[in-house]
Design a protein around this motif. Structure first.
Motif, PDB file in Angstrom:
ATOM      1  N   THR A 255      60.951  12.161  83.976  1.00  0.00           N
ATOM      2  CA  THR A 255      61.245  13.186  83.141  1.00  0.00           C
ATOM      3  C   THR A 255      61.797  12.924  81.954  1.00  0.00           C
ATOM      4  OG1 THR A 255      61.737  14.612  85.339  1.00  0.00           O
ATOM      5  CG2 THR A 255      62.545  15.546  83.383  1.00  0.00           C
ATOM      6  N   ALA A 256      62.495  11.920  81.957  1.00  0.00           N
ATOM      7  CA  ALA A 256      63.252  11.471  80.618  1.00  0.00           C
ATOM      8  C   ALA A 256      62.181  11.306  79.466  1.00  0.00           C
ATOM      9  CB  ALA A 256      63.997   9.852  80.972  1.00  0.00           C
ATOM     10  N   VAL A 257      61.015  10.570  79.868  1.00  0.00           N
ATOM     11  CA  VAL A 257      59.810  10.492  78.992  1.00  0.00           C
ATOM     12  C   VAL A 257      59.555  11.791  78.256  1.00  0.00           C
ATOM     13  CG1 VAL A 257      57.440   9.723  78.245  1.00  0.00           C
ATOM     14  CG2 VAL A 257      59.064   8.524  79.744  1.00  0.00           C
ATOM     15  N   THR A 258      59.347  12.714  79.106  1.00  0.00           N
ATOM     16  CA  THR A 258      59.068  13.906  78.501  1.00  0.00           C
ATOM     17  C   THR A 258      60.258  14.790  77.632  1.00  0.00           C
ATOM     18  OG1 THR A 258      57.444  14.410  80.394  1.00  0.00           O
ATOM     19  CG2 THR A 258      57.987  16.365  79.093  1.00  0.00           C
ATOM     20  N   ALA A 259      61.281  14.374  78.104  1.00  0.00           N
ATOM     21  CA  ALA A 259      62.573  15.101  77.460  1.00  0.00           C
ATOM     22  C   ALA A 259      62.735  14.625  76.187  1.00  0.00           C
ATOM     23  CB  ALA A 259      63.754  14.848  78.453  1.00  0.00           C
ATOM     24  N   ARG A 260      62.365  13.279  76.079  1.00  0.00           N
ATOM     25  CA  ARG A 260      62.744  12.668  74.650  1.00  0.00           C
ATOM     26  C   ARG A 260      61.380  13.140  73.797  1.00  0.00           C
ATOM     27  NH1 ARG A 260      63.680  12.993  71.382  1.00  0.00           N
ATOM     28  NH2 ARG A 260      64.656  11.749  69.396  1.00  0.00           N
ATOM     29  N   VAL A 261      60.064  12.765  74.252  1.00  0.00           N
ATOM     30  CA  VAL A 261      59.160  13.238  73.184  1.00  0.00           C
ATOM     31  C   VAL A 261      58.641  14.508  73.223  1.00  0.00           C
ATOM     32  CG1 VAL A 261      58.492  10.732  73.456  1.00  0.00           C
ATOM     33  CG2 VAL A 261      57.120  12.465  74.924  1.00  0.00           C
ATOM     34  N   GLN A 262      59.004  15.573  73.855  1.00  0.00           N
ATOM     35  CA  GLN A 262      58.565  16.821  73.679  1.00  0.00           C
ATOM     36  C   GLN A 262      58.690  17.242  72.126  1.00  0.00           C
ATOM     37  OE1 GLN A 262      61.482  20.119  74.732  1.00  0.00           O
ATOM     38  NE2 GLN A 262      62.718  18.516  75.384  1.00  0.00           N
ATOM     39  N   ASN A 263      57.526  17.669  71.701  1.00  0.00           N
ATOM     40  CA  ASN A 263      57.529  18.166  70.424  1.00  0.00           C
ATOM     41  C   ASN A 263      57.282  16.957  69.273  1.00  0.00           C
ATOM     42  OD1 ASN A 263      56.881  20.702  68.465  1.00  0.00           O
ATOM     43  ND2 ASN A 263      59.201  20.263  67.811  1.00  0.00           N
ATOM     44  N   ASN A 264      56.999  15.805  69.821  1.00  0.00           N
ATOM     45  CA  ASN A 264      56.811  14.809  68.903  1.00  0.00           C
ATOM     46  C   ASN A 264      58.335  14.259  68.794  1.00  0.00           C
ATOM     47  OD1 ASN A 264      54.037  15.206  68.876  1.00  0.00           O
ATOM     48  ND2 ASN A 264      54.049  15.751  66.838  1.00  0.00           N
ATOM     49  N   GLY A 265      59.223  14.596  69.651  1.00  0.00           N
ATOM     50  CA  GLY A 265      60.702  14.100  69.485  1.00  0.00           C
ATOM     51  C   GLY A 265      61.423  14.933  68.711  1.00  0.00           C
TER      52      GLY A 265
END
Length: 463
Positions: A255-265
């Motif tokens: 989930t951390a990966v998605t949480a960080r890079v959502q909307n290209n970060g």
């Protein structure tokens, strides 16, 4: 800054637009004032009908407006379609709930009698024309989460959108027009930032809302304060993502990966600082870094792309400066940290994890607006809270733990507008959204958001 669509994937200027003249801006203010006189007395059923129609039209337009958003600011087309769907959902939510959220309130009868009244109530009335100064990163959602409640409350809207998303801004005006809202209820102002002060000081503008940078927030707040006008500010964020020993560590890392890079970060509420208990640090770091490395960077119009470009050349340069400063001061880059190979055009940056962060590094205090994560090792819950709060921002937070006592401690002590337990921060119309400290003040969404631009009026009848 020119008002233009510049594709972040290749740097090409696709369309340019002329700014409104002062005479054209005046015409729009006149129209807004006239619209408010009649729209303010419309009933909830009519407003709901119009807003629901706007949601239906947006559903029909999803593919087209998603492509526009992608070419204007670089978000993946998959994310752009999801943003459009979220906006339609929020419109329908407010169309359904606004009447109840703004229903008259009746104090306890004993308190009414004690005040010397025979009866009393509180009613919510609209303020007037609200100026919305909005950013580029969620060019539909940032506007709709203000506009839907504001229009349902009987206000009218003036949108000054970011200069790099003019097509999205004009689409929004056209959407509300096609839905049948009276002329002047929602207007886009294609003007430079230098025009904001004059518009905000105009007597026909009742209040303002801004989502954006700290400097922009300070400027709008100071002007509005001088004019004694209501403001709501949603500014930057450097949200902590805390992982404790009892957590499902692999799930937390995914989930951390998605949480960080959502909307290209490029999201104020994206998790940016990953604070991990030493007992599970190595396991989390292994899975998190592997997940970041596995992301596909590429053309945001390609359905298989995970991370597109950041929105501007300057945005990428800002990221590079923060990462390079950290490395120069002793930080370790666990993955990424450079421009990806094979991308000679566009403003791409690799998903990056930086560890060994110390307080003197700029990245410790400044917001990273792109796919760059910082990783911290902490010894216990006390240190986790201390590191989480060691930031000028306080927008939201994420905590991963199966221990209820941990949760209660985080809820009590984290300096943030939200605490998301075993999941990532996301905005929803049923929950208030906003922050503390330099992340701003006031709330959007839910009942809190719709009341921000209402006059809570006491109605008192003598006994």
């Amino acid at each position: 800054m020119p008002i233009a669509t510049v594709n972040p994937a290749d740097g090409e200027t696709l369309k340019t637009f002329d700014a409104l003249t002062s005479e054209e801006t005046e015409e729009r203010l006149v129209t807004a004032e006239a619209a408010f006189r009649t729209y303010r007395v419309s009933d909830f059923d009519e407003r709901a009908r119009l807003l629901t129609r706007a949601a239906d039209l947006l559903d029909d337009d999803t593919d087209d407006i998603a492509r526009v958003m992608t070419t204007e600011m670089g978000k993946t087309v998959v994310a752009a379609r999801a943003e459009a769907a979220k906006c339609a959902k929020a419109m329908r939510w407010y169309a359904t709930h606004a009447r109840g959220l703004l229903a008259d309130e009746f104090p306890d009868e004993e308190d009414v009698r004690d005040s010397g009244a025979s009866k009393g109530r509180v009613v919510y009335r609209p303020l007037g024309a609200v100026l919305a100064v909005m950013p580029w990163n969620f060019p539909l959602w940032q506007v709709v989460r203000f506009a839907a409640p504001a229009l349902m409350a009987g206000n009218v809207a003036l949108l000054k959108h970011a200069s790099n998303v003019p097509q999205t801004a004009l689409y929004l005006e056209d959407l509300f027009r096609r839905a049948g809202f009276p002329e002047g209820c929602f207007q886009t102002l294609l003007v430079p930032s230098s025009a904001i002060e004059g518009i905000l000081r105009d007597r026909r503008v009742a209040a303002a809302t801004l989502t954006g940078s700290e400097p922009a927030g300070r400027s709008v707040a100071s002007i509005a304060g001088d004019e004694i006008k209501k403001t709501v500010l949603e500014l930057g964020g450097s949200d902590p993502y805390v992982v404790m020993p009892s957590a499902d560590v692999e799930s937390a890392a995914r989930t951390a990966v998605t949480a960080r890079v959502q909307n290209n970060g490029q999201s104020c509420i994206a998790a940016k600082r990953f604070i991990v208990h030493t007992d599970v640090y190595d396991t989390f770091a292994e899975h998190f870094v592997a997940g970041m490395r596995a992301l596909k960077v590429g053309d945001p119009l390609d359905e298989s792309t995970d991370v597109g470009p950041v929105s501007s050349e300057q945005g990428r340069a800002d990221l590079e400066e923060l990462v390079n400063d950290a490395v120069d001061r002793g930080a370790n880059v666990l993955c990424g940290g450079r421009r990806p190979k094979g991308f000679d055009r566009g403003w791409f940056y690799e998903p990056t994890v930086v560890a060994g962060i110390t307080p003197e590094m700029r990245i410790h205090q400044e917001e990273t607006f792109g796919p760059v994560a910082t990783l911290y090792r902490v010894a216990d819950l006390d240190e986790a809270v201390a590191v989480a709060n060691d930031t000028p921002f306080g927008l939201s937070s994420n905590v991963w733990t199966r221990d209820d006592s941990d949760v209660e401690r985080f809820v009590r002590d984290l300096e943030a507008g939200g605490v998301y337990v075993n999941g990532m921060t996301a905005s929803h119309p049923a929950f208030p959204f906003g922050g503390v400290k330099r992340s701003g003040y006031g709330r959007e969404l839910a009942g809190h958001g719709i009341k921000e631009f209402c006059n809570a009026t006491t109605v008192w009848h003598a006994a």
